[in-house]
Design an enzyme around this catalytic site. Sequence first.
Site, PDB file in Angstrom:
ATOM      1  N   GLU A 143      -2.706 -11.088   5.138  1.00  0.00           N
ATOM      2  CA  GLU A 143      -2.928  -9.660   4.912  1.00  0.00           C
ATOM      3  C   GLU A 143      -4.404  -9.347   4.706  1.00  0.00           C
ATOM      4  O   GLU A 143      -5.030  -9.879   3.786  1.00  0.00           O
ATOM      5  CB  GLU A 143      -2.157  -9.196   3.677  1.00  0.00           C
ATOM      6  CG  GLU A 143      -2.366  -7.719   3.362  1.00  0.00           C
ATOM      7  CD  GLU A 143      -1.750  -7.296   2.039  1.00  0.00           C
ATOM      8  OE1 GLU A 143      -1.391  -6.107   1.908  1.00  0.00           O
ATOM      9  OE2 GLU A 143      -1.635  -8.152   1.133  1.00  0.00           O
ATOM     10  N   GLU A 242       4.222  -0.453  -2.157  1.00  0.00           N
ATOM     11  CA  GLU A 242       3.347  -1.189  -3.070  1.00  0.00           C
ATOM     12  C   GLU A 242       2.332  -0.218  -3.674  1.00  0.00           C
ATOM     13  O   GLU A 242       1.143  -0.245  -3.362  1.00  0.00           O
ATOM     14  CB  GLU A 242       2.641  -2.338  -2.331  1.00  0.00           C
ATOM     15  CG  GLU A 242       1.965  -3.313  -3.282  1.00  0.00           C
ATOM     16  CD  GLU A 242       1.210  -4.415  -2.563  1.00  0.00           C
ATOM     17  OE1 GLU A 242       1.243  -5.558  -3.040  1.00  0.00           O
ATOM     18  OE2 GLU A 242       0.577  -4.138  -1.523  1.00  0.00           O
TER      19      GLU A 242
END
Length: 271
Positions: A143, A242
């Site tokens: 990521e 998130e």
Amino acid sequence: MPRFAANLSMLYNEHEFLDRFAAAAKDGFTGVEYLFPYAFAAEDIAQRLKAHGLTQALFNAPPGDWDAGERGIACLSGREAEFAAGITKALAYAQVLQCPRVHVMAGLLPAGASRDDVRATYVANLRLAARQAAAQGVDILIEPINTRDMPGYFLNLQGQAHALVQEIGEPNVKVQFDLYHAQIMEGDLAMKLREFLPTGRVGHVQIAGVPQRHEPDLGELNHPYLFAELDALGYTGWIGCEYRPRRGAVPGGTTEGLGWAREWLQPRQIG
């Protein structure tokens, strides 16, 4: 139609961790993710997933010494044995939790080191992780993270991540496309989605409002437009929520902030 996974490291913090599963299910989530499960027995987490009809979408491999500021060790030379042990542990949890994705954090660049200095270590470690994970059908995700929230992180840009996936050359290494991080670093998100979704290299998507990382109906992004773009591009994976609820960890704070998702979430009665 988007499928949302509640990030239980950020959402429902008014509850103890193992009680967050019930809270997420009650609000209509059918999937969950979080940073790290290792403070709890995998069997205890699996019981909560089963009891509340939830799918484990994602969690992270051990990141090194998180409390001391480490943010992964995949790019750190000399830590290869620790990295390999962490992958073994993560995959053991993934098997019990029936989780098909593990995010492997790259780590912070050592003082005085460049990305070129650590790239070979990173690539070798990811290949090792991918080959081990492939045996149980698990994808390894990497990521890009923005430099404001995590200064010095090895991986920052979508193009950088996709180039690394191609260099690593393992079919189960994929990119975690976090729209929050990508907006801060690059912007032009719809075009980035159109560029990278068709490659098949995107394994997971995450969202949060920009710039304050609150609910996605706050800030500069038009999330309904981006959800429609994901649908149009054929993305059927999870979208991890998130973000930090604007009301923090007060009772009901997460639930009260879910107005943005009512079109897609179906609240349930939890007995």
